[in-house]
Design a protein around this motif. Sequence first.
Motif, PDB file in Angstrom:
ATOM      1  N   ASP A 168     -38.013  22.724   8.754  1.00 12.76           N
ATOM      2  CA  ASP A 168     -38.456  22.305   7.425  1.00 12.76           C
ATOM      3  C   ASP A 168     -37.244  22.326   6.499  1.00 12.76           C
ATOM      4  OD1 ASP A 168     -39.452  21.945   4.903  1.00 12.76           O
ATOM      5  OD2 ASP A 168     -40.890  23.606   4.978  1.00 12.76           O
ATOM      6  N   PRO A 169     -36.750  21.167   6.066  1.00 14.70           N
ATOM      7  CA  PRO A 169     -35.519  21.146   5.268  1.00 14.70           C
ATOM      8  C   PRO A 169     -35.647  21.857   3.929  1.00 14.70           C
ATOM      9  CG  PRO A 169     -36.588  18.991   5.251  1.00 14.70           C
ATOM     10  CD  PRO A 169     -37.315  19.812   6.266  1.00 14.70           C
ATOM     11  N   HIS A 170     -36.886  22.107   3.501  1.00 14.50           N
ATOM     12  CA  HIS A 170     -37.087  22.786   2.221  1.00 14.50           C
ATOM     13  C   HIS A 170     -37.282  24.293   2.381  1.00 14.50           C
ATOM     14  CE1 HIS A 170     -37.422  18.838   0.426  1.00 14.50           C
ATOM     15  NE2 HIS A 170     -38.403  18.522   1.254  1.00 14.50           N
ATOM     16  N   SER A 171     -37.264  24.785   3.612  1.00  9.92           N
ATOM     17  CA  SER A 171     -37.546  26.203   3.837  1.00  9.92           C
ATOM     18  C   SER A 171     -36.330  27.066   3.524  1.00  9.92           C
ATOM     19  CB  SER A 171     -37.985  26.436   5.279  1.00  9.92           C
ATOM     20  OG  SER A 171     -36.880  26.308   6.174  1.00  9.92           O
ATOM     21  N   THR A 172     -36.592  28.334   3.261  1.00 10.68           N
ATOM     22  CA  THR A 172     -35.511  29.278   2.989  1.00 10.68           C
ATOM     23  C   THR A 172     -34.676  29.521   4.240  1.00 10.68           C
ATOM     24  OG1 THR A 172     -36.845  30.323   1.269  1.00 10.68           O
ATOM     25  CG2 THR A 172     -35.001  31.599   2.124  1.00 10.68           C
ATOM     26  N   LEU A 173     -35.306  29.556   5.399  1.00  2.00           N
ATOM     27  CA  LEU A 173     -34.558  29.745   6.635  1.00  2.00           C
ATOM     28  C   LEU A 173     -33.537  28.628   6.838  1.00  2.00           C
ATOM     29  CD1 LEU A 173     -33.939  31.088   9.335  1.00  2.00           C
ATOM     30  CD2 LEU A 173     -35.934  29.905  10.298  1.00  2.00           C
ATOM     31  N   GLU A 174     -33.948  27.390   6.641  1.00  6.61           N
ATOM     32  CA  GLU A 174     -33.008  26.284   6.815  1.00  6.61           C
ATOM     33  C   GLU A 174     -31.941  26.281   5.725  1.00  6.61           C
ATOM     34  OE1 GLU A 174     -32.675  24.782   9.436  1.00  6.61           O
ATOM     35  OE2 GLU A 174     -34.597  24.941  10.472  1.00  6.61           O
ATOM     36  N   LEU A 175     -32.275  26.801   4.546  1.00  2.00           N
ATOM     37  CA  LEU A 175     -31.267  26.939   3.493  1.00  2.00           C
ATOM     38  C   LEU A 175     -30.173  27.907   3.945  1.00  2.00           C
ATOM     39  CD1 LEU A 175     -30.401  26.393   0.477  1.00  2.00           C
ATOM     40  CD2 LEU A 175     -31.627  28.513  -0.077  1.00  2.00           C
ATOM     41  N   TYR A 176     -30.569  29.050   4.496  1.00  2.00           N
ATOM     42  CA  TYR A 176     -29.584  30.017   4.985  1.00  2.00           C
ATOM     43  C   TYR A 176     -28.768  29.431   6.132  1.00  2.00           C
ATOM     44  CZ  TYR A 176     -30.731  34.324   2.402  1.00  2.00           C
ATOM     45  OH  TYR A 176     -30.885  35.291   1.433  1.00  2.00           O
ATOM     46  N   ARG A 177     -29.437  28.764   7.067  1.00  2.00           N
ATOM     47  CA  ARG A 177     -28.708  28.178   8.188  1.00  2.00           C
ATOM     48  C   ARG A 177     -27.666  27.179   7.700  1.00  2.00           C
ATOM     49  NH1 ARG A 177     -33.993  27.304  12.158  1.00  2.00           N
ATOM     50  NH2 ARG A 177     -33.799  29.288  13.304  1.00  2.00           N
ATOM     51  N   ALA A 178     -28.062  26.339   6.732  1.00  2.00           N
ATOM     52  CA  ALA A 178     -27.129  25.347   6.197  1.00  2.00           C
ATOM     53  C   ALA A 178     -25.985  26.024   5.453  1.00  2.00           C
ATOM     54  CB  ALA A 178     -27.870  24.377   5.280  1.00  2.00           C
ATOM     55  N   ALA A 179     -26.315  27.045   4.665  1.00  2.00           N
ATOM     56  CA  ALA A 179     -25.287  27.734   3.885  1.00  2.00           C
ATOM     57  C   ALA A 179     -24.275  28.406   4.798  1.00  2.00           C
ATOM     58  CB  ALA A 179     -25.940  28.759   2.961  1.00  2.00           C
ATOM     59  N   LEU A 180     -24.746  29.045   5.854  1.00  2.00           N
ATOM     60  CA  LEU A 180     -23.824  29.727   6.758  1.00  2.00           C
ATOM     61  C   LEU A 180     -22.995  28.731   7.566  1.00  2.00           C
ATOM     62  CD1 LEU A 180     -26.084  32.677   7.953  1.00  2.00           C
ATOM     63  CD2 LEU A 180     -24.244  32.717   6.265  1.00  2.00           C
ATOM     64  N   ARG A 181     -23.590  27.585   7.880  1.00  2.00           N
ATOM     65  CA  ARG A 181     -22.842  26.551   8.592  1.00  2.00           C
ATOM     66  C   ARG A 181     -21.728  26.007   7.709  1.00  2.00           C
ATOM     67  NH1 ARG A 181     -27.011  24.203  10.145  1.00  2.00           N
ATOM     68  NH2 ARG A 181     -27.219  22.641   8.497  1.00  2.00           N
ATOM     69  N   ILE A 182     -22.026  25.739   6.439  1.00  2.00           N
ATOM     70  CA  ILE A 182     -21.016  25.229   5.520  1.00  2.00           C
ATOM     71  C   ILE A 182     -19.951  26.286   5.258  1.00  2.00           C
ATOM     72  CG2 ILE A 182     -20.611  24.463   3.148  1.00  2.00           C
ATOM     73  CD1 ILE A 182     -23.434  23.191   3.237  1.00  2.00           C
ATOM     74  N   ARG A 183     -20.401  27.529   5.063  1.00  2.00           N
ATOM     75  CA  ARG A 183     -19.451  28.616   4.799  1.00  2.00           C
ATOM     76  C   ARG A 183     -18.450  28.772   5.941  1.00  2.00           C
ATOM     77  NH1 ARG A 183     -19.411  34.025   2.083  1.00  2.00           N
ATOM     78  NH2 ARG A 183     -18.274  35.440   3.462  1.00  2.00           N
ATOM     79  N   ARG A 184     -18.927  28.648   7.165  1.00  2.00           N
ATOM     80  CA  ARG A 184     -18.047  28.796   8.319  1.00  2.00           C
ATOM     81  C   ARG A 184     -17.043  27.635   8.408  1.00  2.00           C
ATOM     82  NH1 ARG A 184     -18.464  31.763  13.019  1.00  2.00           N
ATOM     83  NH2 ARG A 184     -20.543  32.444  12.426  1.00  2.00           N
ATOM     84  N   ALA A 185     -17.492  26.450   8.029  1.00  2.00           N
ATOM     85  CA  ALA A 185     -16.652  25.261   8.195  1.00  2.00           C
ATOM     86  C   ALA A 185     -15.733  24.997   7.014  1.00  2.00           C
ATOM     87  CB  ALA A 185     -17.539  24.031   8.438  1.00  2.00           C
ATOM     88  N   HIS A 186     -16.122  25.437   5.818  1.00  2.67           N
ATOM     89  CA  HIS A 186     -15.376  25.071   4.617  1.00  2.67           C
ATOM     90  C   HIS A 186     -14.153  25.973   4.446  1.00  2.67           C
ATOM     91  CE1 HIS A 186     -14.471  23.781   0.572  1.00  2.67           C
ATOM     92  NE2 HIS A 186     -15.430  22.885   0.628  1.00  2.67           N
ATOM     93  N   PRO A 187     -12.976  25.400   4.261  1.00  2.92           N
ATOM     94  CA  PRO A 187     -11.755  26.211   4.186  1.00  2.92           C
ATOM     95  C   PRO A 187     -11.673  27.081   2.944  1.00  2.92           C
ATOM     96  CG  PRO A 187     -11.282  23.906   3.667  1.00  2.92           C
ATOM     97  CD  PRO A 187     -12.693  23.949   4.168  1.00  2.92           C
ATOM     98  N   ASP A 188     -12.431  26.775   1.907  1.00  4.76           N
ATOM     99  CA  ASP A 188     -12.322  27.515   0.650  1.00  4.76           C
ATOM    100  C   ASP A 188     -13.405  28.570   0.474  1.00  4.76           C
ATOM    101  OD1 ASP A 188     -10.071  26.064  -0.304  1.00  4.76           O
ATOM    102  OD2 ASP A 188     -11.396  24.383  -0.746  1.00  4.76           O
ATOM    103  N   LEU A 189     -14.230  28.793   1.499  1.00  7.52           N
ATOM    104  CA  LEU A 189     -15.286  29.790   1.396  1.00  7.52           C
ATOM    105  C   LEU A 189     -14.937  31.018   2.223  1.00  7.52           C
ATOM    106  CD1 LEU A 189     -18.536  27.654   1.445  1.00  7.52           C
ATOM    107  CD2 LEU A 189     -17.694  29.092  -0.396  1.00  7.52           C
ATOM    108  N   GLY A 190     -15.437  32.152   1.811  1.00  8.62           N
ATOM    109  CA  GLY A 190     -15.244  33.386   2.552  1.00  8.62           C
ATOM    110  C   GLY A 190     -13.946  34.081   2.227  1.00  8.62           C
ATOM    111  N   ALA A 191     -12.829  33.495   2.610  1.00  9.44           N
ATOM    112  CA  ALA A 191     -11.537  34.154   2.449  1.00  9.44           C
ATOM    113  C   ALA A 191     -11.132  34.214   0.983  1.00  9.44           C
ATOM    114  CB  ALA A 191     -10.471  33.414   3.264  1.00  9.44           C
TER     115      ALA A 191
END
Length: 535
Positions: free
Chosen positions: A449-472
Amino acid sequence: MTQHLADALPSDSGLPTTTGTAPGWWREAVIYQVYPRSFADSNGDGMGDLEGIRSRLPYLKELGVDAVWLSPFYASPQADAGYDVADYRAIDPMFGTLHDADAVIREAHGLGLRIIVDLVPNHCSDQHEWFKQALREGPGTPLRERFHFRPGRGADGSEPPNDWESIFGGPAWTRVADGEWYLHLFAPEQPDFNWEHPAVQDEFRSILRFWLDLGADGFRIDVAHGLVKAPGLPDLGRDEQLKLLGNQVLPFFDQDGVHEIYRSWRKVLDEYAGDRIGVAEAWTPSADRTALYLRPDELHQAFNFHYLSTGWDAEALRAAIDDSLDSMRPVGAPTTWVLSNHDVVRHRTRFGSLERARAAALLMLALPGSAYVYQGEELGLPEVTDLPDEVRQDPSFFKENGQEGLRDGCRVPMPWSGREAPYGFGDGGSWLPQPAEWAGLSVEAQTGDPHSTLELYRAALRIRRAHPDLGAGDAVQWLEAPQGVLAFRRGGFVCTANTTGEPVRMPAPGTVLLASGEVTDPGVLGADTAVWWQE
């Protein structure tokens, strides 16, 4: 019957190594807290266990976290949900065996996940062999020196040795049959160790090595601020001491002597390959005091309780973020961010709505450093506030000082699937009842469900892992924003968060990457909504 490593593992088993060798993995890691009794039940007894955790590790891998922190699973009478440890080298039968612990660590490593185990060094169980022997031996004997036994005050010794209060209410002292009193900052079943005694220090270095040898990637250190007490155990001189916690240095918390202990632990951690870490649960009066635990020769991380305790208010959040980053920077440690855990009301309920909880999650995951996710927050679970008195197990609920025992409400077992309780948690019900409305919050119900909180977290963690300006990194660049809105840049990434209950018009800083709520007009930031942008 408890089982030790020598009995549980074959001689040729080969102890696992930690996953990977990249230094500093913990600096930007997302670490997921598993509360073992409430995560997954493999044998149908209504209680979560290690095999249940092992079976759900692929879910955590798919979620996108880097490491898993396991709350205590040691042999324990369970007077305080396992934080009363009877044997630090054995698994409580309710959770399984050392074979099961070994399997969890091995399988996690095979999936690229690290495992952090909970360590409880401030106190043990009154069923720990040391304490039982100390009671048998009587006053003035060597085993009593490993705890804080004292004669009472008053002509007949019937008054506690000082005025300290237990965190769970009442005096922090209990009198034994021979007339002496022993100190317990928590429940009477949790006597405090005397960390001035060399045997206590030696024992815990040995315990560290036991779990590091088994493959643990680090330790979350319970009550890390409490090990050392002020010399002479002086009176505090006032009542209602709970109101002082986290507000000032107390004679039983955040004493400077704790740092020598953690310097010795750091040497043990550094003996092992794979970047093993120590994480302090340290309630201190300020972020600067917390930073002292993270000097280069001490621990690696500490929970950011100053951030956790901040409300949904832009000005207060910005101050907490700045204070946290500024305090960690001089010691070279990453800031950590956390919204919920097994000891506090879930943030969906604290903040007053799911919308705010979703926005708070994106704000937290956009900040530099390491983030902690408590099991179920990725489902948007609320606090369960209507548990019947007869099912509650939190020790604070049974005290007479007015505590509400709300820790049970954040520990209700996870809903995995199905339309009726226990929602895939196990085949035999659950140790705490799950609300009927959780059918719509299960992993199964939210997956896809693209509107669910679970999919929001999955998307956020996927972007965070891939984006060079996040996390570090260790800083954010604040941008001008309307009142009630937070906006900051990190390289080519921008996060905006509207903490007001009304939409706010502001220029779009780029292309939407992810939003906690609907974005119909890029020039309007919705009420209680956070958005990630790519410039």
